[in-house]
Write an enzyme that holds these catalytic residues in place. Structure first.
Site, PDB file in Angstrom:
ATOM      1  N   LYS A  75     -12.570  -0.874  -0.472  1.00  0.00           N
ATOM      2  CA  LYS A  75     -11.760  -0.138  -1.446  1.00  0.00           C
ATOM      3  C   LYS A  75     -12.478  -0.174  -2.802  1.00  0.00           C
ATOM      4  O   LYS A  75     -13.533   0.442  -2.942  1.00  0.00           O
ATOM      5  CB  LYS A  75     -10.330  -0.680  -1.461  1.00  0.00           C
ATOM      6  CG  LYS A  75      -9.601  -0.306  -0.167  1.00  0.00           C
ATOM      7  CD  LYS A  75      -8.173  -0.791  -0.052  1.00  0.00           C
ATOM      8  CE  LYS A  75      -7.536  -0.244   1.214  1.00  0.00           C
ATOM      9  NZ  LYS A  75      -6.917  -1.249   2.056  1.00  0.00           N
ATOM     10  N   SER A 127       0.785  -1.231   0.000  1.00  0.00           N
ATOM     11  CA  SER A 127       0.000   0.000   0.000  1.00  0.00           C
ATOM     12  C   SER A 127       0.821   1.287   0.000  1.00  0.00           C
ATOM     13  O   SER A 127       0.351   2.310  -0.476  1.00  0.00           O
ATOM     14  CB  SER A 127      -0.956   0.000   1.189  1.00  0.00           C
ATOM     15  OG  SER A 127      -0.244  -0.201   2.384  1.00  0.00           O
ATOM     16  N   HIS A 155      -5.595  -3.923  -2.137  1.00  0.00           N
ATOM     17  CA  HIS A 155      -5.381  -2.858  -3.127  1.00  0.00           C
ATOM     18  C   HIS A 155      -5.311  -3.407  -4.554  1.00  0.00           C
ATOM     19  O   HIS A 155      -5.141  -2.639  -5.501  1.00  0.00           O
ATOM     20  CB  HIS A 155      -4.087  -2.088  -2.846  1.00  0.00           C
ATOM     21  CG  HIS A 155      -4.187  -1.109  -1.719  1.00  0.00           C
ATOM     22  ND1 HIS A 155      -4.777   0.125  -1.852  1.00  0.00           N
ATOM     23  CD2 HIS A 155      -3.766  -1.197  -0.421  1.00  0.00           C
ATOM     24  CE1 HIS A 155      -4.702   0.775  -0.691  1.00  0.00           C
ATOM     25  NE2 HIS A 155      -4.111  -0.008   0.193  1.00  0.00           N
TER      26      HIS A 155
HETATM   27  C1  LIG Z   1      -6.858  -1.521   3.549  1.00  0.00           C
HETATM   28  C2  LIG Z   1      -6.261  -2.845   3.858  1.00  0.00           C
HETATM   29  C3  LIG Z   1      -6.778  -3.674   4.850  1.00  0.00           C
HETATM   30  C4  LIG Z   1      -7.897  -3.236   5.759  1.00  0.00           C
HETATM   31  O1  LIG Z   1      -9.129  -3.325   5.127  1.00  0.00           O
HETATM   32  P1  LIG Z   1     -10.467  -2.974   5.952  1.00  0.00           P
HETATM   33  O2  LIG Z   1     -11.524  -3.740   5.272  1.00  0.00           O
HETATM   34  O3  LIG Z   1     -10.625  -1.493   5.859  1.00  0.00           O
HETATM   35  O4  LIG Z   1     -10.232  -3.419   7.357  1.00  0.00           O
HETATM   36  C5  LIG Z   1      -6.220  -4.929   5.040  1.00  0.00           C
HETATM   37  N1  LIG Z   1      -5.187  -5.340   4.291  1.00  0.00           N
HETATM   38  C6  LIG Z   1      -4.624  -4.561   3.350  1.00  0.00           C
HETATM   39  C7  LIG Z   1      -3.475  -5.078   2.549  1.00  0.00           C
HETATM   40  C8  LIG Z   1      -5.137  -3.286   3.110  1.00  0.00           C
HETATM   41  O5  LIG Z   1      -4.578  -2.502   2.175  1.00  0.00           O
END
Ligand SMILES: *Cc1c(COP(=O)(O)O)cnc(C)c1O
Length: 414
Positions: A264, A204, A232
């Site tokens: 996302k 990320s 992502h």
């Molecule tokens: C954003 C993200 C999460 C968290 O996701 P949520 O559903 O908001 O808890 C977990 N793992 C990765 C790799 C992320 O980028």
């Protein structure tokens, strides 16, 4: 966000909560690290209304496919609310499983070409559940050093809850180091069980990707199971947005277990999931503490996410538009005179090195009508502060041109 703010121990410890908290917050103020929350008056989109700054072009959301405020996605959520009400007031195994959960999980399984899937109220929650539930004493979990905080905490939790679950970390995408770790495990009689290798698909902060082909073959060599958190990557990577494995030309079945988020690209509401073999999902239903003791995804979100995935599967043109936008933005950022990390993802970090500079640039961009967040130490290593720009299929040329034009202004000032 990865990492923990580094403070001198003397300011963090002490018996009195009030005094030490004042010290911690004061330190964040002094070092320019204190985060303020920007309040948005309205839905997420390519441009949004910030309470303090008015209308700005948004380049820091994970709304990669523009589905967060898609009329069909919104309508599906409203329909879900009408049909199922606010919720069941129950965990899944008592009386908390709705038909829309079953439908969503079938769709997620098909998106990832897996036998089954199970949803959680967040991907954080999924990662917290997975290791503590699937691993047993004698197992070893091997994790990339740049994996998401939820993986790090999930692995830690497993090793605390089940003594004898081993864990180790390899340097980011360093497969020689990974092999060293695996050889050490082979020679260690305490590692007698399953080996699990876990990686982000898309990292990320760097926006780079895991070489899943190489990881698959290393896992096969050592009889390890490969877990990919593609939060992502889902909806972004590969010709049809299936994820990072598709970028590498792999089928979903070549990954043992996926985790990902619905917060996302897939609608942007909230929620997460695991997708894998039926036996993994069955074990989670029987034994996962977050699933046994915490409520299910609300029906509104289950229905809106289901619609978002349906749109992704039916409209690969959105993924293609995202890819075009990313290419256009990447070239433009370079033309504006900035250094941008190379990668095929929709995360474009502009490296500006100094933390204070990154924060000042992000503030200036807001005044210019562009919303991008600056990340500095301790979220990224010292000297690698950056503006993390994120591109969406919802951006039109006009948004991208505004963004690039303002970057050029910024270049003359910094
Ligand atoms: C954003 C993200 C999460 C968290 O996701 P949520 O559903 O908001 O808890 C977990 N793992 C990765 C790799 C992320 O980028």
């Amino acid at each position: 966000m990865r990492g923990v703010t580094i403070l001198p121990m003397s300011t963090m410890t002490g018996p009195d909560f009030g005094a030490r908290t004042t010290a911690i917050l004061g330190h964040l103020d002094q070092t320019g690290q204190r985060k303020g929350l920007q309040v948005i008056d309205g839905p997420m989109g390519p441009s949004i209304t910030l309470r303090e700054f008015g209308e700005v072009a948004c380049f820091c959301s994970n709304n990669y496919l523009g589905l967060a405020n898609d009329p069909q996605v919104v309508e599906a959520g409203i329909e879900g609310l009408r049909k199922y009400g606010a919720g069941t007031a129950s965990v899944r195994f008592i009386c908390g499983t709705l038909a829309c959960h079953e439908a969503l999980e079938a769709r997620i399984a098909s998106l990832h070409d897996q036998e089954a899937s199970y949803t959680f109220t967040s991907c954080w929650n999924a990662n917290e559940a997975i290791f503590a539930t699937l691993c047993e004493p004698g197992d070893l979990i091997i994790s990339d050093a740049l994996n998401h905080a939820s993986i790090i905490d999930g692995v830690r939790l497993a090793s605390v809850i089940k003594k004898g679950v081993h864990k180790t970390v390899y340097r980011h995408s360093d497969f020689d180091h990974l092999r060293e770790r695996l050889e050490a495990a082979k020679a260690n009689p305490d590692v007698s069980g399953q080996i699990w290798l876990v990686t982000d698909g898309v990292f990320s902060m760097e926006g780079d990707i895991a070489d899943l082909r190489t990881l698959r073959s290393i896992c096969d060599e050592y009889d390890a199971k490969l877990i990919v958190d593609d939060s992502h990557g889902t909806g972004v990577m590969g010709p049809t947005g299936r994820g990072t494995h598709e970028h590498w030309g792999m089928s979903g079945r070549e990954i043992d277990l996926f985790t990902s988020t619905l917060g996302k690209a897939l609608g942007g509401g909230a929620g997460g999931y695991m997708a894998g073999s039926k036996e993994m999902i069955d074990l989670m239903i029987q034994r996962g503490r977050p699933t046994l003791f915490s409520n299910a995804l609300p029906a509104t979100v289950a229905c809106s996410a289901d619609k978002a995935i349906e749109i992704l599967m039916n409209e690969p043109a959105r993924v293609a538009k995202l890819r075009d936008n990313v290419a256009y933005a990447r070239d433009g950022i370079r033309d504006a005179g900035f250094e941008v990390l190379e990668s095929p993802t929709a995360i474009l970090p502009i490296i500006v090195h100094d933390t204070a500079k990154a924060i000042a640039m992000s503030k200036r961009l807001l005044e210019l009508g562009v919303f991008v967040i600056g990340f500095g130490y301790p979220v990224v290593p010292e000297g690698e502060a950056r503006l993390r720009c994120q591109i969406s299929a919802a951006h039109e040329k006009s948004h991208l041109d505004t963004f690039l034009e303002k970057l050029k202004v910024l270049k003359t000032e910094f």
